[in-house]
Every structure is written in C-alpha cells, then in structure tokens.
Write a protein that holds these residues in place. Structure first.
Motif, PDB file in Angstrom:
ATOM      1  N   LEU A  46       0.824  -1.201   0.000  1.00 51.74           N
ATOM      2  CA  LEU A  46       0.000   0.000   0.000  1.00 51.74           C
ATOM      3  C   LEU A  46       0.861   1.256   0.000  1.00 51.74           C
ATOM      4  CD1 LEU A  46      -2.862  -0.636   2.571  1.00 51.74           C
ATOM      5  CD2 LEU A  46      -3.078  -0.416   0.102  1.00 51.74           C
ATOM      6  N   ASP A  47       0.356   2.278  -0.653  1.00 51.47           N
ATOM      7  CA  ASP A  47       0.969   3.596  -0.639  1.00 51.47           C
ATOM      8  C   ASP A  47      -0.106   4.555  -0.120  1.00 51.47           C
ATOM      9  OD1 ASP A  47       1.654   6.254  -1.449  1.00 51.47           O
ATOM     10  OD2 ASP A  47       3.116   5.407  -2.819  1.00 51.47           O
ATOM     11  N   ILE A  48       0.055   5.016   1.110  1.00 52.11           N
ATOM     12  CA  ILE A  48      -0.941   5.885   1.737  1.00 52.11           C
ATOM     13  C   ILE A  48      -0.360   7.278   1.862  1.00 52.11           C
ATOM     14  CG2 ILE A  48      -2.350   6.248   3.798  1.00 52.11           C
ATOM     15  CD1 ILE A  48      -2.144   3.256   4.323  1.00 52.11           C
ATOM     16  N   SER A  49      -1.126   8.266   1.461  1.00 55.93           N
ATOM     17  CA  SER A  49      -0.614   9.632   1.533  1.00 55.93           C
ATOM     18  C   SER A  49      -1.736  10.600   1.850  1.00 55.93           C
ATOM     19  CB  SER A  49       0.063  10.024   0.211  1.00 55.93           C
ATOM     20  OG  SER A  49      -0.867   9.978  -0.837  1.00 55.93           O
ATOM     21  N   THR A  50      -1.338  11.749   2.342  1.00 55.14           N
ATOM     22  CA  THR A  50      -2.301  12.823   2.566  1.00 55.14           C
ATOM     23  C   THR A  50      -1.677  14.128   2.095  1.00 55.14           C
ATOM     24  OG1 THR A  50      -3.719  13.925   4.183  1.00 55.14           O
ATOM     25  CG2 THR A  50      -1.545  13.256   4.935  1.00 55.14           C
ATOM     26  N   GLY A  51      -2.490  15.028   1.616  1.00 52.37           N
ATOM     27  CA  GLY A  51      -1.953  16.258   1.054  1.00 52.37           C
ATOM     28  C   GLY A  51      -2.888  17.432   1.239  1.00 52.37           C
ATOM     29  N   PHE A  52      -2.322  18.611   0.957  1.00 53.64           N
ATOM     30  CA  PHE A  52      -3.049  19.864   1.093  1.00 53.64           C
ATOM     31  C   PHE A  52      -2.749  20.699  -0.149  1.00 53.64           C
ATOM     32  CE2 PHE A  52      -2.995  24.346   2.404  1.00 53.64           C
ATOM     33  CZ  PHE A  52      -4.251  24.472   2.963  1.00 53.64           C
ATOM     34  N   GLY A  53      -3.772  21.299  -0.737  1.00 54.66           N
ATOM     35  CA  GLY A  53      -3.490  22.045  -1.958  1.00 54.66           C
ATOM     36  C   GLY A  53      -4.532  23.075  -2.310  1.00 54.66           C
ATOM     37  N   SER A  54      -4.242  23.773  -3.388  1.00 54.06           N
ATOM     38  CA  SER A  54      -5.164  24.744  -3.956  1.00 54.06           C
ATOM     39  C   SER A  54      -4.731  24.947  -5.401  1.00 54.06           C
ATOM     40  CB  SER A  54      -5.137  26.057  -3.187  1.00 54.06           C
ATOM     41  OG  SER A  54      -6.057  26.967  -3.751  1.00 54.06           O
ATOM     42  N   GLY A  55      -5.272  25.949  -6.042  1.00 51.83           N
ATOM     43  CA  GLY A  55      -4.893  26.168  -7.428  1.00 51.83           C
ATOM     44  C   GLY A  55      -5.737  27.246  -8.065  1.00 51.83           C
ATOM     45  N   VAL A  56      -6.032  27.054  -9.303  1.00 50.36           N
ATOM     46  CA  VAL A  56      -6.772  28.040 -10.075  1.00 50.36           C
ATOM     47  C   VAL A  56      -7.992  27.365 -10.681  1.00 50.36           C
ATOM     48  CG1 VAL A  56      -6.693  29.583 -12.047  1.00 50.36           C
ATOM     49  CG2 VAL A  56      -4.680  29.322 -10.609  1.00 50.36           C
ATOM     50  N   LEU A  57      -9.128  28.036 -10.544  1.00 54.92           N
ATOM     51  CA  LEU A  57     -10.378  27.539 -11.091  1.00 54.92           C
ATOM     52  C   LEU A  57     -10.787  28.470 -12.218  1.00 54.92           C
ATOM     53  CD1 LEU A  57     -12.253  25.206 -10.131  1.00 54.92           C
ATOM     54  CD2 LEU A  57     -13.506  26.905  -8.813  1.00 54.92           C
ATOM     55  N   ARG A  58     -11.144  27.900 -13.347  1.00 58.37           N
ATOM     56  CA  ARG A  58     -11.483  28.752 -14.474  1.00 58.37           C
ATOM     57  C   ARG A  58     -12.787  28.261 -15.086  1.00 58.37           C
ATOM     58  NH1 ARG A  58      -9.174  32.909 -16.791  1.00 58.37           N
ATOM     59  NH2 ARG A  58      -9.869  33.402 -18.867  1.00 58.37           N
ATOM     60  N   GLY A  59     -13.656  29.199 -15.446  1.00 56.09           N
ATOM     61  CA  GLY A  59     -14.926  28.824 -16.044  1.00 56.09           C
ATOM     62  C   GLY A  59     -15.646  30.053 -16.512  1.00 56.09           C
ATOM     63  N   GLY A  60     -16.957  29.974 -16.583  1.00 54.08           N
ATOM     64  CA  GLY A  60     -17.728  31.132 -17.018  1.00 54.08           C
ATOM     65  C   GLY A  60     -18.808  30.712 -17.971  1.00 54.08           C
ATOM     66  N   ASN A  61     -19.817  31.501 -18.040  1.00 51.02           N
ATOM     67  CA  ASN A  61     -20.962  31.163 -18.875  1.00 51.02           C
ATOM     68  C   ASN A  61     -21.264  32.340 -19.791  1.00 51.02           C
ATOM     69  OD1 ASN A  61     -23.078  29.792 -19.910  1.00 51.02           O
ATOM     70  ND2 ASN A  61     -24.370  29.927 -18.092  1.00 51.02           N
ATOM     71  N   GLY A  62     -21.868  32.053 -20.939  1.00 50.67           N
ATOM     72  CA  GLY A  62     -22.248  33.107 -21.855  1.00 50.67           C
ATOM     73  C   GLY A  62     -21.070  33.908 -22.356  1.00 50.67           C
ATOM     74  N   GLY A  63     -19.916  33.264 -22.499  1.00 49.83           N
ATOM     75  CA  GLY A  63     -18.744  33.950 -23.011  1.00 49.83           C
ATOM     76  C   GLY A  63     -17.972  34.720 -21.974  1.00 49.83           C
ATOM     77  N   LEU A  64     -18.408  34.654 -20.717  1.00 53.70           N
ATOM     78  CA  LEU A  64     -17.701  35.370 -19.658  1.00 53.70           C
ATOM     79  C   LEU A  64     -16.683  34.442 -19.020  1.00 53.70           C
ATOM     80  CD1 LEU A  64     -20.725  37.146 -17.967  1.00 53.70           C
ATOM     81  CD2 LEU A  64     -18.986  38.195 -19.385  1.00 53.70           C
ATOM     82  N   GLY A  65     -15.432  34.685 -19.272  1.00 54.84           N
ATOM     83  CA  GLY A  65     -14.382  33.882 -18.656  1.00 54.84           C
ATOM     84  C   GLY A  65     -14.049  34.423 -17.283  1.00 54.84           C
ATOM     85  N   VAL A  66     -14.051  33.576 -16.295  1.00 57.16           N
ATOM     86  CA  VAL A  66     -13.758  33.982 -14.928  1.00 57.16           C
ATOM     87  C   VAL A  66     -12.695  33.053 -14.376  1.00 57.16           C
ATOM     88  CG1 VAL A  66     -14.688  34.232 -12.607  1.00 57.16           C
ATOM     89  CG2 VAL A  66     -16.084  34.855 -14.562  1.00 57.16           C
ATOM     90  N   ALA A  67     -11.719  33.616 -13.693  1.00 52.87           N
ATOM     91  CA  ALA A  67     -10.690  32.811 -13.047  1.00 52.87           C
ATOM     92  C   ALA A  67     -10.641  33.178 -11.575  1.00 52.87           C
ATOM     93  CB  ALA A  67      -9.329  33.043 -13.689  1.00 52.87           C
ATOM     94  N   GLN A  68     -10.542  32.176 -10.733  1.00 53.26           N
ATOM     95  CA  GLN A  68     -10.465  32.398  -9.294  1.00 53.26           C
ATOM     96  C   GLN A  68      -9.497  31.399  -8.690  1.00 53.26           C
ATOM     97  OE1 GLN A  68     -14.389  31.791  -7.826  1.00 53.26           O
ATOM     98  NE2 GLN A  68     -15.112  33.829  -8.373  1.00 53.26           N
ATOM     99  N   ARG A  69      -9.074  31.706  -7.462  1.00 52.20           N
ATOM    100  CA  ARG A  69      -8.320  30.699  -6.735  1.00 52.20           C
ATOM    101  C   ARG A  69      -9.261  29.550  -6.384  1.00 52.20           C
ATOM    102  NH1 ARG A  69      -7.965  29.401  -1.717  1.00 52.20           N
ATOM    103  NH2 ARG A  69      -8.995  31.252  -0.905  1.00 52.20           N
ATOM    104  N   ALA A  70      -8.796  28.355  -6.596  1.00 51.65           N
ATOM    105  CA  ALA A  70      -9.608  27.193  -6.242  1.00 51.65           C
ATOM    106  C   ALA A  70      -9.639  27.035  -4.735  1.00 51.65           C
ATOM    107  CB  ALA A  70      -9.020  25.941  -6.893  1.00 51.65           C
ATOM    108  N   PRO A  71     -10.721  26.469  -4.214  1.00 53.18           N
ATOM    109  CA  PRO A  71     -10.788  26.281  -2.761  1.00 53.18           C
ATOM    110  C   PRO A  71      -9.636  25.400  -2.263  1.00 53.18           C
ATOM    111  CG  PRO A  71     -12.921  25.876  -3.774  1.00 53.18           C
ATOM    112  CD  PRO A  71     -11.943  26.014  -4.885  1.00 53.18           C
ATOM    113  N   PHE A  72      -9.114  25.732  -1.068  1.00 57.87           N
ATOM    114  CA  PHE A  72      -8.124  24.855  -0.448  1.00 57.87           C
ATOM    115  C   PHE A  72      -8.773  23.496  -0.176  1.00 57.87           C
ATOM    116  CE2 PHE A  72      -6.102  28.935   0.744  1.00 57.87           C
ATOM    117  CZ  PHE A  72      -4.837  28.673   0.257  1.00 57.87           C
ATOM    118  N   PHE A  73      -7.996  22.448  -0.328  1.00 53.92           N
ATOM    119  CA  PHE A  73      -8.543  21.116  -0.083  1.00 53.92           C
ATOM    120  C   PHE A  73      -7.513  20.251   0.633  1.00 53.92           C
ATOM    121  CE2 PHE A  73      -6.055  18.724  -3.112  1.00 53.92           C
ATOM    122  CZ  PHE A  73      -5.713  19.652  -4.090  1.00 53.92           C
TER     123      PHE A  73
END
Lengths: 71, 170
Positions: free
Chosen positions: B27-54
C-alpha cells in the motif's frame, strides 16, 4: 552549493505559485456550489434559483451577504 | 497535451525501467493539502479564481503484475465555499529518477456533495523519500469538469491545482 540551488528553486516555485494564485481573483462565481443554498451561478453571477429550473434575470446575493447589515 | 505526452512517455520508460521500483510493497498511503486556479464562465464570460483549499487522503496499491503501475483512489474535501467532497479514482505510473520517484498519472474526480461534477484529470507528482517508508510528495494536476449539477449550463469548469503532502509505504 547544492543546498543553495535547492533553496533558490523552492523560492522561485513559491513565488510563481503565489503570483498564480493571487492573480486569479476575478469577482463572480464559477460553480453553483459557491453561491449558497437557493442560488445558482449564471453568467458568473449568483442568482436566485428559479422554481422552473431556469435562472432568474436579476442577480442576487447569497444568504450570508443578505444577512449582514440589513435589519 | 504536454502532461499527456509526459504520461505516455513515462509509461514507455517505466516499462523499460520497471525493475527500478520496489515490487514488495502493498500500500501507498498519503495525505496532502493544496489549492490552485479555477477557471470557467458562462455566456462567453471567462472567470478565473483561486480554487478552494482542499485536503485529501490517497490509498494506492501496485498492480499485481506491473509494479510500476499504482491503482487506487482519494477522498478529497474542500475547505471553503460549499465544502465539496469528492472521490477520485486514480492510475499512477512510477518512474525512478535517481533518489526521486516521478509519478505521472490520470484520474477521474467525482464531486458528489453538496453538488455533483465529474471529469478527467491529468496529474504529475514527485515523491522524495525520507527514510525507508516515509516520503514527501509534491504534485500538480489539471482537470476539466463538464458533467454534473455544479457545472453551470453551457460551460466547463477547469481546475489547475498544486499539492504538497506526505506519504507512507506499507
């Protein structure tokens, strides 16, 4: 020398990461779950979730913002 | 696309250098903490935000016939916004490079609470051994979510994330 190089690499990676995260602060929503209960994300804005499954035209604020400041 | 090429390239090289990875672990067991960049948008509106910490907990086990291939999954919990919870199915390749172990892989994250979304993910990790069984992990991944009731109509949510963690080989 190797430890200095390693320190520089870690510092550079930290700088890139902080810039990448800090630069991404556009207002608005991306996922429905950001908007709170009873609201959906439409055109990057949180709006009241309509009962017919579509989306309302006027943007609204999530519950936590409505609760603060207006009595 | 570059990540995909790395995954394919490492698959070939891992076959060639498959003797370099331990085959007696279970077995390889691990735990981690991270975040990043979330990108999306509707109707042609591009939005970028920091992704939630997880935080996540991952359990992987080597394929019985191919020890360079790790199979398993993660439980991921976001610590912000809706505090979403996801299960992630994973396939990860192992490639020894000096003291490090390179770990390119693919995954299918499935967010199931409070809303759903699912999509493919490509990731790349590095494991730095500290002692016999303990290791430090760093990784990055990109995922595209197209399906689910957390994804606004007519858009795709793209998540680019970084992660740091610790791992234990058993």
């Amino acid at each position: 020398m190797r430890s200095q190089a390693r320190t520089r690499i870690v510092a550079a990676a930290g700088l890139v990461l902080s810039i990448a995260l800090g630069a991404c602060t556009d207002p608005g929503c991306i996922r429905h779950s950001e908007c709170g209960h009873g609201y959906v994300c439409t055109r990057a804005m949180c709006v009241v979730e309509p009962s017919d499954g579509g989306s309302s035209a006027e943007p609204e604020f999530p519950d936590d913002e409505l609760d603060s400041g207006f009595e | 696309m570059a990540l995909f090429a790395v995954v394919l390239g490492s698959a070939v090289s891992s076959r060639a250098y498959g003797q370099g990875v331990a085959s007696d672990q279970l077995l390889d067991i691990s735990t981690g903490f991270g975040s990043g960049v979330l990108r999306g948008g509707n109707g042609g509106l591009g939005v970028a935000q920091r992704a939630p910490f997880f935080v996540d907990v991952t359990v992987l086990t080597p394929h019985p016939a191919e020890p360079w291939l790790l199979l398993g999954g993660s439980l991921r919990v976001e610590l912000e916004d809706g505090r979403a919870v996801a299960g992630v199915a994973r396939a990860t390749l192992r490639h020894k490079l000096s003291k490090l172990e390179l770990r390119p892989g693919v995954a299918i994250p499935f967010y199931f609470a409070p809303r759903t979304m699912i999509g493919p993910e490509a990731n790349f990790g590095i494991r730095y051994p500290v002692g016999n069984d303990f290791g430090l992990l760093a990784g990055a991944g990109i995922a595209a979510f197209m399906i689910g009731n957390d994804v606004p109509h007519g858009t795709t949510v793209v998540m680019f994330h970084f992660q740091l963690g610790i791992g234990l080989l058993l």
